[in-house]
Design a protein around this motif. Structure first.
Motif, mmCIF file in Angstrom:
data_model
loop_
_atom_site.group_PDB
_atom_site.id
_atom_site.type_symbol
_atom_site.label_atom_id
_atom_site.label_comp_id
_atom_site.label_asym_id
_atom_site.label_seq_id
_atom_site.Cartn_x
_atom_site.Cartn_y
_atom_site.Cartn_z
ATOM 1 N N PHE A 21 0.840 -1.187 0.000
ATOM 2 C CA PHE A 21 0.000 0.000 0.000
ATOM 3 C C PHE A 21 0.880 1.243 0.000
ATOM 4 C CE2 PHE A 21 -2.682 -3.355 1.292
ATOM 5 C CZ PHE A 21 -3.933 -3.020 0.842
ATOM 6 N N THR A 22 0.646 2.130 -0.969
ATOM 7 C CA THR A 22 1.489 3.298 -1.154
ATOM 8 C C THR A 22 1.372 4.261 0.015
ATOM 9 O OG1 THR A 22 1.166 3.113 -3.531
ATOM 10 C CG2 THR A 22 1.990 5.214 -2.696
ATOM 11 N N GLY A 217 -8.043 -4.339 0.688
ATOM 12 C CA GLY A 217 -7.713 -5.063 -0.537
ATOM 13 C C GLY A 217 -7.369 -4.122 -1.666
ATOM 14 N N SER A 218 -7.835 -4.434 -2.870
ATOM 15 C CA SER A 218 -7.482 -3.615 -4.033
ATOM 16 C C SER A 218 -8.578 -3.675 -5.084
ATOM 17 C CB SER A 218 -6.158 -4.084 -4.643
ATOM 18 O OG SER A 218 -6.259 -5.431 -5.079
ATOM 19 N N ILE A 219 -8.622 -2.619 -5.884
ATOM 20 C CA ILE A 219 -9.519 -2.543 -7.039
ATOM 21 C C ILE A 219 -8.645 -2.436 -8.285
ATOM 22 C CG2 ILE A 219 -11.379 -1.275 -8.162
ATOM 23 C CD1 ILE A 219 -12.161 -0.187 -5.422
ATOM 24 N N ILE A 220 -8.930 -3.257 -9.266
ATOM 25 C CA ILE A 220 -8.142 -3.258 -10.499
ATOM 26 C C ILE A 220 -8.927 -2.538 -11.592
ATOM 27 C CG2 ILE A 220 -7.102 -4.688 -12.300
ATOM 28 C CD1 ILE A 220 -6.578 -6.794 -10.175
ATOM 29 N N TYR A 221 -8.274 -1.574 -12.220
ATOM 30 C CA TYR A 221 -8.863 -0.810 -13.323
ATOM 31 C C TYR A 221 -8.084 -1.083 -14.609
ATOM 32 C CZ TYR A 221 -11.078 2.002 -9.626
ATOM 33 O OH TYR A 221 -11.799 2.430 -8.538
ATOM 34 N N THR A 322 -9.390 4.613 -5.755
ATOM 35 C CA THR A 322 -9.826 5.319 -6.948
ATOM 36 C C THR A 322 -8.898 5.049 -8.133
ATOM 37 O OG1 THR A 322 -8.595 7.279 -6.242
ATOM 38 C CG2 THR A 322 -10.932 7.154 -5.636
ATOM 39 N N ALA A 323 -9.425 5.284 -9.328
ATOM 40 C CA ALA A 323 -8.640 5.146 -10.551
ATOM 41 C C ALA A 323 -7.777 6.388 -10.758
ATOM 42 C CB ALA A 323 -9.570 4.959 -11.744
ATOM 43 N N THR A 339 -3.652 -1.068 -10.338
ATOM 44 C CA THR A 339 -4.125 -1.649 -9.082
ATOM 45 C C THR A 339 -4.168 -0.569 -8.014
ATOM 46 O OG1 THR A 339 -3.213 -3.831 -9.623
ATOM 47 C CG2 THR A 339 -3.715 -3.394 -7.314
ATOM 48 N N SER A 340 -5.352 -0.362 -7.442
ATOM 49 C CA SER A 340 -5.555 0.727 -6.486
ATOM 50 C C SER A 340 -5.925 0.155 -5.117
ATOM 51 C CB SER A 340 -6.674 1.647 -6.981
ATOM 52 O OG SER A 340 -6.832 2.757 -6.120
#
Length: 353
Positions: A21-22, A217-221, A322-323, A339-340
């Motif tokens: 995580f950034t 977790g993460s959301i993939i765009y 977010t994207a 990947t966000s």
């Protein structure tokens, strides 16, 4: 003994995972270091007799750890201790004294929480920052058991000695260490026991609140040349922020017979599985955080509640996910994947009748 070893191993694994995580940095934006809505300030503390330790090597000073006592900000009463470690990864352990009742219940005089840095803001010194830190591990029942976020404010002192003092004249460089006094205010937040206020359209039409789980977790765009389209979402579910894993949340590979696209799965021994879909349009409350949402549950399996099947799930208190902005995406090739990382809290409701 094996339980303690397992806990320490789990904490270390979570610290490694959190490096994915950034760590963000904002310029003097105080709101950036406030926890998401749904976490409340429980205590204001400050350090006493706090020291940062630096070692000399590779042409400069490296901060390796810090420690000190924790006092109540207003009463100056001793309430615990503070230990920060920078190697192998930067994290802090806050140990808090338990109340007499917690001591009787848990058998421990103290409870502790490990937090890891997730957001900083700029201050006058590049070495001293103000920051938001997220809990990744708890130990023992008591004062620290529900700590979710920790905010460090108003640092003073603690800067390393001048680089000119780190020279070969001191002999073996790696053996030289110096302790530097510092002070910092520490705001302790805990995860709320009830959901935060939500927009009217995201309020559950009818139902009784049953429980909540923290999701990370993460959301993939994927970029199609003009916009970013969400492709997948997945997260682990925890009993509380920094607690233990109880399940997972993810997209279904294909829509089920109810046209549901999401699945919540809680592991045994009291496990259950739910599928559902968006009940209303999600609402964006922040440009930096994924939208809040209300989902309608279409199928229940496994252990149900005493109130009957689950009916709705709210996603609130989100952070990240977010994207990339479209203005920053001009010229990017179609098909690019992003990947966000995100987090939030799911609140589960069941029939009220």
């Amino acid at each position: 003994m094996w339980r303690r070893a397992f806990l320490l191993l789990t904490c270390y694994w979570l610290m490694m995972l959190c490096q994915y995580f950034t760590i963000t940095q904002a310029s003097n934006n105080v709101s950036a270091i406030l926890p998401p809505v749904g976490n409340s300030l429980q205590a204001k503390l400050k350090t006493k007799n706090a020291l940062r330790t630096y070692t000399c090597g590779s042409g400069g000073w490296t901060r390796v750890n810090a420690s000190g006592d924790l006092l109540d900000f207003n009463t100056n009463k001793l309430v615990g201790s503070y230990t920060a470690v920078n190697i192998p990864t930067s994290h802090t352990n806050l140990t808090l004294l338990n109340s007499d009742a917690d001591v009787i219940e848990s058998g421990f005089l103290t409870s502790s929480v490990i937090v890891i840095l997730i957001t900083t803001i700029n201050v006058t010194s590049s070495d001293v920052i103000e920051s938001l830190n997220q809990a990744i591990c708890h130990q023992n029942i008591g004062a620290a058991a529900r700590v979710s976020y920790v905010v460090y404010l108003n640092f003073s002192g603690g800067n390393p000695p001048p680089t000119s003092l780190c020279t070969v004249e001191f002999g073996i460089l790696e053996s030289i260490s110096i302790e530097v006094p510092f002070d910092v205010e520490i705001d302790i937040y805990t995860q709320d026991l009830v959901p935060p206020p939500t927009p009217t359209s995201l309020m559950v039409p009818n139902g009784t609140l049953v429980e909540s789980f923290f999701a990370q977790g993460s959301i993939i765009y994927q970029y199609n040349g003009s916009t970013w389209l969400e492709q997948n979402i997945s997260a682990l579910l925890y009993n509380v922020i920094g607690g233990y894993v109880v399940g997972k949340f993810e997209n279904l590979q294909k829509l089920d017979k109810f046209e549901s696209e999401l699945n919540w799965h809680i592991y045994n021994p009291n496990g259950f599985s739910l599928t559902g879909h968006n009940f209303v349009d999600p609402i964006v409350l922040s440009t930096t955080d994924v939208a809040w949402a209300l989902f309608k549950i279409t199928s229940n399996s496994g252990n149900t509640t005493l109130l009957g099947p689950y009916t709705y799930v709210q996603l609130v208190s989100t952070r990240g996910g977010t994207a990339p902005s479209l203005s920053d995406s001009v010229g990017l090739p179609p098909g690019l994947v992003w990947t966000s990382p995100f987090s939030g809290i799911f609140w589960f409701y069941a029939n009220s009748t």
